[in-house]
Design an enzyme around this catalytic site. Structure first.
Site, mmCIF file in Angstrom:
data_model
loop_
_atom_site.group_PDB
_atom_site.id
_atom_site.type_symbol
_atom_site.label_atom_id
_atom_site.label_comp_id
_atom_site.label_asym_id
_atom_site.label_seq_id
_atom_site.Cartn_x
_atom_site.Cartn_y
_atom_site.Cartn_z
ATOM 1 N N HIS A 6 -1.484 0.998 -9.554
ATOM 2 C CA HIS A 6 -2.177 0.086 -8.630
ATOM 3 C C HIS A 6 -2.965 -0.979 -9.409
ATOM 4 O O HIS A 6 -4.186 -1.085 -9.293
ATOM 5 C CB HIS A 6 -3.120 0.848 -7.695
ATOM 6 C CG HIS A 6 -3.458 0.057 -6.460
ATOM 7 N ND1 HIS A 6 -3.905 0.643 -5.303
ATOM 8 C CD2 HIS A 6 -3.442 -1.283 -6.209
ATOM 9 C CE1 HIS A 6 -4.149 -0.287 -4.388
ATOM 10 N NE2 HIS A 6 -3.866 -1.470 -4.931
ATOM 11 N N GLU B 104 -2.592 8.617 -3.594
ATOM 12 C CA GLU B 104 -3.060 7.760 -4.687
ATOM 13 C C GLU B 104 -4.523 8.065 -4.979
ATOM 14 O O GLU B 104 -5.331 8.117 -4.040
ATOM 15 C CB GLU B 104 -2.907 6.293 -4.290
ATOM 16 C CG GLU B 104 -3.186 5.325 -5.425
ATOM 17 C CD GLU B 104 -2.953 3.881 -5.032
ATOM 18 O OE1 GLU B 104 -3.912 3.072 -5.163
ATOM 19 O OE2 GLU B 104 -1.844 3.560 -4.581
ATOM 20 N N ARG C 134 0.858 -1.177 0.000
ATOM 21 C CA ARG C 134 0.000 0.000 0.000
ATOM 22 C C ARG C 134 0.894 1.226 0.000
ATOM 23 O O ARG C 134 1.987 1.216 0.570
ATOM 24 C CB ARG C 134 -0.925 0.022 1.234
ATOM 25 C CG ARG C 134 -2.064 -0.984 1.186
ATOM 26 C CD ARG C 134 -3.104 -0.604 0.151
ATOM 27 N NE ARG C 134 -4.287 -1.451 0.188
ATOM 28 C CZ ARG C 134 -4.453 -2.548 -0.533
ATOM 29 N NH1 ARG C 134 -3.469 -2.942 -1.326
ATOM 30 N NH2 ARG C 134 -5.563 -3.250 -0.451
#
Length: 321
Positions: free
Chosen positions: A284, A265, A237
């Site tokens: 991602h 993000e 993450r």
């Protein structure tokens, strides 16, 4: 009492008729409700017993109905991480099982981790830029062979990464998890050993969940202990890495990085990470492959079959107090 003894709503992020193997709703006592995170809820949240969280819609969507789900028994994510759901768990009844998607993302995420390692080491981003400009950019590049690799976060994804590293003739693969243990492939070191292990690694692959303990795990001290020229790969993450500290290291050219996740993000236009030297970014997409949907559907069907029969669920991460 089993789920079949009462009528309960099951919220699904896919239409029920697209998921093979779901329990018959009349036999299980289920009413399937389709909700993919849209503004309008599909039914009264108070009637929901089993909530499958919409995939990749963020925390705001994931937790939106939780406080009103007074009959909730299970929250099932379709991601390996559950950090987007945990902020809303204080609002749900006690005894709610939170289950993750272990078994769904390992192959895809491990594939991407290996792709990022190879692309970064072998200079693939520069080749692509050269092709765009019709430039022949020959050179001499590092190989993965004979490199020492450190896997930080040796859960199911970390193990899948090692599976794919096995044929590449690495000099050494070192494993780190929250606590020490032994596996068929060798020892797993405790997280407390991490900083002593970092100086020996050519490639550091981070695949930890995001928790209070791993937030900014990759900080200035962590990065300073990496050897000169080492590669950091993050498929965990974004907030596991301190972005400011990483920028200081890559802008100085001491280390390089390949990031499938970032903090913030999505990475906004104009952010210095976009053009930082030695940084490769993918948006991602670790789990976003053709392997995701069939595996996610199988997991949903299996979990609901177990729930209907009163059997233990898979992948229980925690149960609320």
């Amino acid at each position: 009492m089993t789920a079949a003894d009462v009528t309960a709503d099951v919220w699904l992020p896919l239409p029920a008729d697209e998921i093979e193997g779901l329990p018959d709703p009349s036999e299980a006592g289920f009413a399937y409700r389709f909700w993919d995170g849209g503004a309008d809820l599909p039914a009264d949240p108070a009637d929901c017993a089993f909530y499958v969280v919409p995939y990749m819609k963020g925390t705001e969507v994931a937790v939106r109905p939780l406080a009103a789900m007074t009959s909730l028994r299970v929250v099932q994510t379709l991601s390996a991480g559950v950090d987007h759901v945990t902020p809303g768990l204080s609002d749900v009844p006690s005894g709610v099982a939170l289950c993750n998607a272990r078994g769904v993302h390992e192959a895809s995420t491990a594939e991407l981790a290996l792709a990022l390692v190879l692309a970064s080491l072998r200079g693939i981003p520069g080749f692509v830029r050269g092709q765009d400009r019709e430039e022949w950019r020959a050179g001499f590049f590092p190989a993965l062979a004979d490199k020492s690799v450190l896997i930080v976060g040796y859960g199911s994804i970390g193990a899948a990464v090692e599976d794919r590293l096995a044929p590449f003739e690495c000099a050494r693969i070192t494993r780190v998890a929250r606590s020490a243990r032994t596996t068929a492939r060798g020892p797993v070191h405790a997280l407390t050993d991490l900083r002593a292990l970092l100086p020996g690694a050519d490639v550091v692959i981070v695949s930890t969940p995001l928790t209070e303990d791993t937030h900014h795990l990759v900080d200035a001290d962590f990065l300073s202990r990496m050897k000169d020229g080492a590669l950091l790969v993050n498929v965990a993450r974004g907030p596991v890495v301190d972005t400011k500290a990483l920028l200081a290291e890559v802008e100085g050219g001491r280390v390089t990085a390949a990031l499938d996740v970032t903090d913030p993000e999505p990475l906004p236009a104009g952010h210095p990470l976009w053009h930082a030297p030695g940084v490769l970014i993918s948006p991602h997409v670790g789990g976003s492959t053709s392997a995701f949907m069939p595996r996610a559907k199988r997991l949903i069907a299996e979990q609901l079959t177990r729930f209907a029969a009163g059997e233990p669920l898979r992948n229980v991460v925690l149960t609320t107090d």
